[in-house]
Every structure is written in structure tokens, then in C-alpha cells.
Write an enzyme that holds these catalytic residues in place. Structure first.
Site, short mmCIF file in Angstrom:
data_model
loop_
_atom_site.label_atom_id
_atom_site.label_comp_id
_atom_site.label_asym_id
_atom_site.label_seq_id
_atom_site.Cartn_x
_atom_site.Cartn_y
_atom_site.Cartn_z
N THR A 41 -10.58 60.97 -42.82
CA THR A 41 -10.91 60.53 -41.45
C THR A 41 -11.21 59.03 -41.37
O THR A 41 -11.37 58.36 -42.38
CB THR A 41 -12.14 61.31 -40.93
OG1 THR A 41 -13.15 61.27 -41.93
CG2 THR A 41 -11.79 62.73 -40.63
N SER A 46 -17.79 54.03 -38.18
CA SER A 46 -16.55 54.26 -37.45
C SER A 46 -15.64 53.11 -37.84
O SER A 46 -15.97 51.96 -37.61
CB SER A 46 -16.81 54.26 -35.95
OG SER A 46 -15.59 54.37 -35.27
N ARG A 47 -14.50 53.44 -38.45
CA ARG A 47 -13.68 52.36 -39.01
C ARG A 47 -12.77 51.70 -37.99
O ARG A 47 -12.36 50.58 -38.20
CB ARG A 47 -12.83 52.91 -40.17
CG ARG A 47 -13.69 53.23 -41.37
CD ARG A 47 -12.87 53.74 -42.52
NE ARG A 47 -13.75 54.42 -43.46
CZ ARG A 47 -13.46 55.56 -44.05
NH1 ARG A 47 -12.30 56.15 -43.82
NH2 ARG A 47 -14.30 56.11 -44.89
N VAL A 48 -12.43 52.37 -36.93
CA VAL A 48 -11.51 51.75 -35.97
C VAL A 48 -12.08 51.67 -34.55
O VAL A 48 -11.55 50.95 -33.72
CB VAL A 48 -10.14 52.46 -35.91
CG1 VAL A 48 -9.37 52.24 -37.17
CG2 VAL A 48 -10.28 53.94 -35.63
#
Lengths: 130, 522
Positions: free
Chosen positions: B359, B385-387
Site C-alpha cells: 500500500t 501517507s506516501r502520496v
């Protein structure tokens, strides 16, 4: 029954040795089975069981079962066999069966392939479509 | 004289007869060729079939009893198939034949508001579903060319998430935590928030809003849990925008294994038609367990914790189907919120690490925080949250930019502050600010906060309006402030929505409104 790798390999080896010129050789099969029973190697009963199963599948692959609702005439039978041999080769064995449950028409099975033109099959398809 | 009813009946009968005749005429000369096999053994929802030499992987197999199966294991002389439907009808010696079809589920807007099983059949007693199309369960995920960057936000309505761990449309954000830490609650709140926004957009209260349709996939859940979720959705008006795919604990392992793929197929239809979808997989731990059962019964070799070797691929191929695609490829998106249940907070177990690595970030919920009363119990340090930050609107970025850092520093300082009582002014200010942020982020269930209210509240906090409010009264202050803004200063909220950023003018207005509110608030 769980078959281990060794048994599977041995039974496959036996099957490979059962052919002469690409056809199952009854004499070879008998010879192989007899020698196995005489020598009694490890797990030989399981090997024989697996070999028997592989042989049965091989025979089924080379047997055409022709089912019809009524007995087929000599002429029709010969024509069907000729057509099947043209498709599957001369080594094909044929079996004629009268099956009244088909109601009419014919059902030919060679290995996993089935050609079905029986009335029973058409009725089943009709039932599904409706 | 002929009775009109009898005449009608006669007409109907003649139409039916005509139809049957045409069908029969169509069948007259046909000889069907099929590939058949014989069931050698069956049990535990699995059948082993001899023959079927032409069967393809994942092809549907029809048994003579009318039950369907799915070919999963293609061996030298046998085929291992999982059974769909009533498994007791399949017997040894039954004939099975290939169909040349892949397993499909109905898709489209007709499924919204419905509760369906893995095969898309209705479970809610609201009649048959007139679906526009059917999509295969297994589909290759969109490739690199078809994809687009994630730039639009999913407003979850949960302030802590929208401010610190933002989620974008097309993202895959894992919700992870122990049992009873509020994982499903986060997902359900997100669905309710979407429904509220969709409704507001329909009524013209929200401009430029792309509706986000939700699919809630319940895997291995208790039937009572699914019923409760359904009741909550109905009570909050979320069902018109939501589909529930239910494969409860009483369902077969096969159905539990296939349910998320059915949900993904339903979501993909929205994506292909330029719409946005959100899928909740509740939960993938139970999905992995169902797949392990299927694999063990199919006698596939087992690996770590008895899971089969392809358990990683199982989840990666499922979650890769979430994407935001270009206009040429449909222009929609599928956002996934998979849920994973950990055992005693162990995130380093097999399935959790797998899904964490697949994820684009995770929301980690902690038991300790939950029992301290911090709900949602989001652990700021472990959640990322990476994006999503690319998808945040500017206004939220302006007010929440440093909150995550502030909160992390607060936790660190709070641990040290326990040892000594003498603190310098800077440290004390930071601790005070931190404890107020923690209070602000506490939120009741089924009560999503709109993005404009979040911006206003966080702006007040950032500009020191809460510093003089006692910590235990922060929540009451926030509620009253929200009410005040909604009732008296609707124009400010509206301009936050339209401008999507805080400029000088808006800042002045906000300051004036907050000064006025503080003067009246006790």
C-alpha cells in the site's frame, strides 16, 4: 491417497516404457507388471496403483465411445469410425453403446472431447436458454 | 363473446410458443463440442476432476448438477477446482465440462444501494439487479501508460486523517490495528462522509465535486456486523451511494477468497466510466486465511505460517487494481482502504508486512490510545501517507502543514516532562499546544467534519485562539465554534470551499469571526 514424488516418477517411467512405436503394447505392460511383482521394490503396490491409473487414462484417450439412442446401422458405424480415425489416428479403439436416455441422436466421447448431438443435450441447452 | 382476459392469455401463450419454436429451430442442426471430465473426489468446497484436457486457468467449470466451479490447479492428469454455490450437489462420478468463460459479476450503478454476495446476487430481498454489464473478477491492473498522478483528495471527514495522513483518489491506504481499535469505524465514517458530500453536490451546495461511490467488502465478518454497518449506512443516508459485498464467516472459503475481487471489479466499472470509487476491504487478514484454507485443501505447497507461496501476489494483484487513470483510459479512479487486523500490535507478522509494503501508506490504530480516550486512536508516529499530501487542498496544507511534526514533538516532550516539573516557557508552550491538538483530533463516530470546518478549526488552533481555552474544554469550544460558523458565518465557510486556500482577505474575516466568537464563549 497422497502419492509422493518418487512413486509418481516411477509410475510415469513405467508408462513411458509401455509403448511400442507410439502405441500401447499389451505384452510390454504385462511384462512390466510381472517383473515389478516379482522384484517387489519399495512402494511397489502404490507404484502399481498409480501406473494402473495412468494406463486407464491413456486407454480412455485412445478409446472412442459412441453412444446412440438406438442401434446404429453397420454403414453409419463404419463411417463414424473412419471419420474418427482420420481425426485421432489409427490407434483409436471404438466402443458402441446404446443409451436410451439420449432420447435421440448421438454422443461421441474421445478422452476429454465430447461431441453431443443428442436430443437430451439439446433439451438441456434449451432449458438453460429459456 | 371471448373474455378479454382469456384473449390476453391466448396471445401470451402463442408468443411463448413462437419463441420456443424459434429456439428449437436454432438448435436443430447443432452438434456441440465440449471438453469434459469426471469428478474423482470432492469435499471442503473443492473438487478434483480427471480429464478436462483443454481447461484454462481460472475458467468456469459446469458440473452436471448445475453447480459451477473455478479451475485453480491444473495438474498433469487432474484439475483442482473450487466450487461456487451448493457444494453438496457435486458428487463423485459427476461429469464436469469447460465453459470457456471467466467468472464474472454484474457491475454498474444498479448495484448502488444493494447488498450482494460474491457472485453479485442480491442478499437484501429488494428484487433482482438489472446490471448494465458484467466484469471478470480477475483483471490485470492498469499499466503505467494508463495511470495518472493522484491529485484529488478523498475527504474522509476525520480531521486527524485529512490533516495529517491525507488520502488521494486512486491511493491505497491501509488501516491497521489490533481488534476493537476502530478500524471498521474509520472506514464506515469515510463512507458516510462521501455520502454527505455526494448529497451536498447533488443539491448544489458543493461545487466541482466528483461523486465518490463506495463499495464495502465484508470478508469473513460476523453477519451481525454486516447488518450493523448496513443499518448505520441507511441511518446516515449513505446507502444510495454504496454497495455492500458480503462474504460473511458462514460463507464458504471460496466465496470469502473471491469477494474482494468481486468488489474490485465493481469499482473498476466506475473507473472505466470516468467516475470515482472507494473500496473498503474489511478485512484482508481474514481474506488471507480463507485463501490459505482453499490452498491447503487444494494441496498446494504451504510456506510461512502455512500460507501458500502466492499470498503476496494475491494481495498485490488485488490492490494494484486501485488507480487513477488518464482521460483516454476512462478518467476515473479506484481508491482502496484495505483493513488488516494485527495480533497484540505485531505489525511485523507475515500478512501485515506484506500489505504494508504493497500500500501507499497506513493508518495505524493503537489499543493504548483507544483506551486513553483518544478516538480515532491514530498513532501519529507510525501512520504515513506516501502520496496523499499531493491531493490535499491548499487551505488544509496551510493550516495543517506542521501539525504532524508538532504532535510528534509533543509526544516526545510529554515523555520527558514526566521526569521533571521545571520546564522552560518554550517547552511548556509546545506541551500546551500538543495537548490541545490531541483534544481537537478526538472525534465521535459517524460524525464526519466537512473540510471547510476542519480548515477553520485548525486555523483557530494555529493562530493561538485555543491557547487560553482549558484543555478539557477544547472539544466543547470546537463544537460551539463549528455551530457558530455554520449558523452565523456561512459566507466564510463558503469562501473556503470556493477559494480552496486562505488568503489575506479570508484571514481577516476568520480573525474577526473568531474574536467575536471568543468574546461570547465562556
Amino acid at each position: 491417497m497422497k502419492i509422493n514424488k518418487e512413486i509418481r516418477q516411477q509410475s510415469r517411467g513405467l508408462l513411458r516404457s509401455s509403448f511400442t512405436d507410439g502405441q500401447l503394447d499389451a505384452g510390454r505392460v504385462t511384462g512390466l507388471v510381472r517383473s515389478l511383482i516379482e522384484k517387489k521394490p519399495r512402494n511397489y503396490i502404490q507404484v502399481l496403483d498409480a501406473y494402473k491409473r495412468l494406463l486407464r487414462l491413456e486407454v480412455e484417450k485412445r478409446t472412442a465411445t459412441i453412444e446412440s439412442a438406438t442401434e446404429l446401422s453397420q454403414e453409419t458405424g463404419t463411417e463414424i469410425v473412419a471419420n474418427l480415425i482420420q481425426k485421432y489416428g489409427v490407434s483409436l479403439d471404438t466402443r458402441f453403446i446404446v443409451n436410451q436416455e439420449l432420447l435421440g441422436g448421438m454422443r461421441i466421447r474421445v478422452g476429454s472431447d465430447v461431441w453431443d448431438s443428442s436430443v437430451r443435450n439439446r433439451l438441456q441447452r434449451l432449458q438453460q436458454q429459456l | 363473446m371471448i373474455n378479454p382476459q382469456a384473449r390476453n392469455l391466448r396471445q401470451t401463450m402463442s408468443t411463448i410458443l413462437e419463441e420456443i419454436e424459434t429456439q428449437i429451430a436454432g438448435l436443430k442442426t447443432s452438434t456441440s463440442k465440449s471438453n469434459v471430465g469426471v469428478v474423482r473426489d470432492t469435499g471442503d468446497g473443492v473438487a478434483r476432476i480427471e480429464g478436462l484436457s483443454d481447461v484454462m486457468l481460472n475458467e468456469m467449470i459446469e458440473f452436471s448438477s448445475g453447480v459451477y466451479g473455478l479451475a485453480l490447479n491444473l495438474e498433469e492428469t487432474e484439475v483442482g477446482a473450487i466450487l461456487l454455490g451448493d457444494t453438496t450437489l457435486v458428487k463423485e462420478g459427476d461429469e464436469a465440462r469447460t465453459t470457456g468463460k471467466l467468472l464474472q459479476v454484474p457491475v454498474g450503478k444498479a448495484l448502488l444501494g444493494r447488498v450482494v454476495n460474491t457472485l453479485g446476487e442480491p442478499l437484501d430481498g429488494k428484487g433482482p439487479i438489472k446490471a448494465e454489464a458484467a466484469y471478470p473478477l480477475e483483471k490485470i491492473a492498469p499499466g503505467v501508460i494508463k495511470r495518472k498522478a493522484v491529485t484529488q483528495p478523498v475527504q474522509t471527514g476525520i480531521m486527524a486523517i485529512d490533516a495529517m495522513i491525507p488520502i488521494g483518489r486512486g491511493q491505497r491506504e491501509l488501516i491497521i490495528g489490533d481488534r476493537a481499535t476502530g478500524k471498521s469505524a474509520v472506514a464506515i465514517d469515510t463512507i458516510i462522509s462521501q455520502a454527505k458530500q455526494n448529497k451536498a453536490a447533488e443539491e448544489g451546495r458543493l461545487q466541482d465535486h466528483r461523486p465518490l461511490y463506495c463499495i464495502y467488502v465484508a470478508i469473513g465478518q460476523k453477519n451481525s456486523n454486516v447488518a450493523r454497518a448496513l443499518a448505520v449506512f441507511e441511518a446516515n443516508g449513505a446507502m444510495p451511494y454504496t454497495t455492500i459485498v458480503s462474504a460473511p464467516a458462514s460463507d464458504t472459503a471460496t466465496n470469502q477468497y473471491l469477494a474482494p475481487f468481486a468488489g474490485a471489479a465493481m469499482g473498476e466499472w466506475f473507473m472505466d466510466h470516468g467516475m470515482d470509487a472507494l473500496i473498503i476491504y474489511d478485512d484482508l487478514s481474514k481474506h488471507a486465511v480463507a485463501y490459505r484454507q482453499v490452498s491447503l485443501v487444494l494441496k498446494r505447497p504451504s510456506g510461512r505460517e502455512a500460507y501458500p507461496g502466492d499470498v503476496f501476489y494475491l494481495h498485490s494483484r488485488l490492490l494494484e487494481r486501485s488507480a487513477r487513470v488518464t482521460e483516454e483510459a476512462g478518467g476515473g479512479s479506484v481508491t482502496a482502504l484495505p483493513i488488516i487486523e494485527t495480533q497484540a500490535g505485531d505489525v511485523s507478522a507475515y500478512i501485515p508486512t506484506n500489505v504494508i509494503s504493497i500500500t501507499d501508506g497506513q493508518i495505524y490504530l493503537e489499543t493504548d490510545l483507544f483506551y486513553q480516550g483518544v478516538r480515532p486512536a491514530i498513532s501519529v508516529g507510525l501512520s504515513v501517507s506516501r502520496v496523499g499530501s499531493a491531493a490535499q487542498i491548499k487551505a488544509i496544507k496551510q493550516v495543517a502543514g506542521k501539525i504532524k511534526l508538532d504532535l510528534a514533538q509533543f509526544r516526545e516532550l510529554a515523555a520527558f516532562a514526566q521526569f521533571g516539573s521545571d520546564l522552560d516557557a518554550g517547552t511548556k508552550a509546545r506541551l500546551d499546544r500538543g495537548s490541545r491538538i490531541v483534544e481537537l483530533f478526538k472525534q465521535t463516530q459517524y460524525n464526519p467534519i466537512s473540510v471547510e470546518e476542519q480548515v477553520a478549526v485548525l486555523w483557530a488552533m494555529q493562530n493561538g485562539y485555543l491557547d487560553s481555552v482549558p484543555v478539557e474544554k477544547v472539544k466543547a469550544f470546537q463544537v460551539k465554534l463549528q455551530d457558530y460558523l455554520r449558523m452565523r458565518k456561512e459566507s466564510i465557510l463558503k469562501s473556503i470551499v470556493t477559494k480552496k486556500a486562505i488568503d489575506k482577505e479570508l484571514e481577516t474575516e476568520l480573525a474577526a469571526a473568531l474574536d467575536e466568537f471568543k468574546s461570547t464563549w465562556e
